[in-house]
Enzyme design. Structure first.
Site, PDB file in Angstrom:
ATOM      1  N   LYS A  48     -10.064  -7.320   6.551  1.00  0.00           N
ATOM      2  CA  LYS A  48      -9.471  -7.025   5.240  1.00  0.00           C
ATOM      3  C   LYS A  48     -10.462  -6.248   4.362  1.00  0.00           C
ATOM      4  O   LYS A  48     -11.659  -6.532   4.374  1.00  0.00           O
ATOM      5  CB  LYS A  48      -9.097  -8.352   4.561  1.00  0.00           C
ATOM      6  N   CYS A 132      -6.810   2.056  -2.500  1.00  0.00           N
ATOM      7  CA  CYS A 132      -6.056   0.869  -2.911  1.00  0.00           C
ATOM      8  C   CYS A 132      -5.396   1.151  -4.265  1.00  0.00           C
ATOM      9  O   CYS A 132      -6.082   1.431  -5.241  1.00  0.00           O
ATOM     10  CB  CYS A 132      -6.958  -0.361  -3.011  1.00  0.00           C
ATOM     11  N   ASN A 195      -2.733   5.212   3.602  1.00  0.00           N
ATOM     12  CA  ASN A 195      -2.501   3.921   2.955  1.00  0.00           C
ATOM     13  C   ASN A 195      -1.061   3.928   2.427  1.00  0.00           C
ATOM     14  O   ASN A 195      -0.362   4.943   2.527  1.00  0.00           O
ATOM     15  CB  ASN A 195      -3.518   3.738   1.805  1.00  0.00           C
TER      16      ASN A 195
HETATM   17  C1  SIN Z   1      -4.397  -4.777  -1.574  1.00  0.00           C
HETATM   18  O1  SIN Z   1      -5.031  -5.779  -1.257  1.00  0.00           O
HETATM   19  O2  SIN Z   1      -4.108  -4.548  -2.761  1.00  0.00           O
HETATM   20  C2  SIN Z   1      -3.938  -3.809  -0.528  1.00  0.00           C
HETATM   21  C3  SIN Z   1      -5.063  -2.974  -0.043  1.00  0.00           C
HETATM   22  C4  SIN Z   1      -4.778  -1.517  -0.141  1.00  0.00           C
HETATM   23  O3  SIN Z   1      -3.702  -1.083  -0.535  1.00  0.00           O
HETATM   24  O4  SIN Z   1      -5.686  -0.742   0.171  1.00  0.00           O
END
Ligand code: SIN
Length: 313
Positions: A48, A132, A195
């Site tokens: 993650k 993100c 993404n």
């Molecule tokens: C998130 O945890 O907000 C998703 C990660 C991402 O969109 O890069």
């Protein structure tokens, strides 16, 4: 029937037994989740996206499945990078599979600190997430080309493990030109594109409300809705990166046919996120088998043979 179809591939000098791995995102935050991926047919364990400090993430509901994908605004819930440095050593030792760190610093200093730590860890590659869309007040770095250039310039100087960049989707040809130039300038090892499409809105007409809570309902859209954007981004970058930067295709891979389309577009490997969240780790082997079947039917025996072979009309 399909055992002669070789799905092995190489990304930034790292050998992967198969073309299919998990994407950073769903179900790769805790050690138990990472073990599930390590035991599956995912060819690597992608962790993650982490931050310097642990994060709870955004308020719930923050992830909703949709008919053809999902919308989410998770807000980077994670255990903090130090845990992932430890996990990488444990995973490497227990399973021997390539491990990929994903990091998403809140500022340049955070990214530098985490890259330094992972360069000293047993991870095989480092993905820096510049895309993100879910942190309030923090724009997606991948849309700020000057900053992308600056931050990458510093990150890529640190040590020698391959650095990759998780990119947001681009929609204009001149943006592909500009981003490709930056990737080549800093000799990044790979890009992961795309993404989720950030800041989309799904409204429930019955409740007259959005379906996720954070950011007034604005969230990243993933899954089948975004496959055409993922394919065009992979293709556009393949044409510009001259074979010097590997490409992970990401976005809307549900079937072996989807994975094959990314292969024709030019992906060296693909990452599975939304489908893994919906279907679990069995999705990796199912998609691999379906991909082998379609490759066999079409007379391809390896990933290298079919990569980038999109025909002209
Ligand atoms: C998130 O945890 O907000 C998703 C990660 C991402 O969109 O890069």
């Amino acid at each position: 029937m399909t055992k002669n179809i070789d799905l092995s591939t190489t990304v930034a000098g790292v050998n992967l037994e198969s073309y299919i791995i998990n994407a950073s995102g769903p179900d790769c935050t805790t050690y138990e989740e990472l073990q599930t991926i390590a035991r599956s047919e995912s060819a690597a364990v992608m962790m993650k996206s982490c931050t310097v400090e642990p994060r709870e993430g955004n308020p719930e509901p923050r992830y909703q499945r949709l008919d053809f994908g999902a919308i989410q605004s998770m807000g980077l819930p994670n255990l903090g990078y130090k845990e992932y440095v430890k996990f990488s050593a444990q995973l490497r030792q227990e399973y021997g599979k390539p491990v990929i760190a994903s990091l998403s610093g809140m500022c340049k200093e955070d990214n530098l600190k985490m890259v330094e730590a992972f360069q000293e860890s047993p991870v095989d590659m480092i993905e820096v997430n510049f895309s993100c869309p879910n942190i309030v007040g923090k724009p997606q770095l991948g849309y700020d080309f000057e900053q992308t250039d600056k931050v990458l310039g510093e990150i890529c100087k640190i040590n020698s493990k391959p650095i990759g960049v998780k990119l947001p989707p681009y929609f204009d040809l001149c943006h592909f030109d500009m981003v490709a130039e930056i990737m080549l300038k800093h000799k990044v090892g790979f890009i992961s594109c795309i993404n989720s499409i950030g800041n989309t809105l799904i409204i429930d007409a019955e409740t007259e409300a959005p379906i996720i809570k954070p950011k007034g309902g604005f969230g990243g859209l993933s899954g089948q809705y975004i496959k055409p954007v993922g394919l065009s981004n992979v293709r556009a970058f393949l044409e510009r990166l001259k074979g010097q930067v590997a490409i992970f295709g990401v976005g809307g891979i549900v079937t072996g046919t989807d994975a094959f389309e990314y292969l024709l577009a030019g992906a060296d490997a693909v990452q599975i996120g939304t489908t893994f969240e919906k279907e679990g780790a069995a999705s990796f082997s199912r998609i691999a088998q379906e991909l082998q079947a379609i490759m066999q039917r079409k007379g391809y025996s390896s990933i290298a043979e079919a990569k980038g072979k999109l025909r002209e009309l």
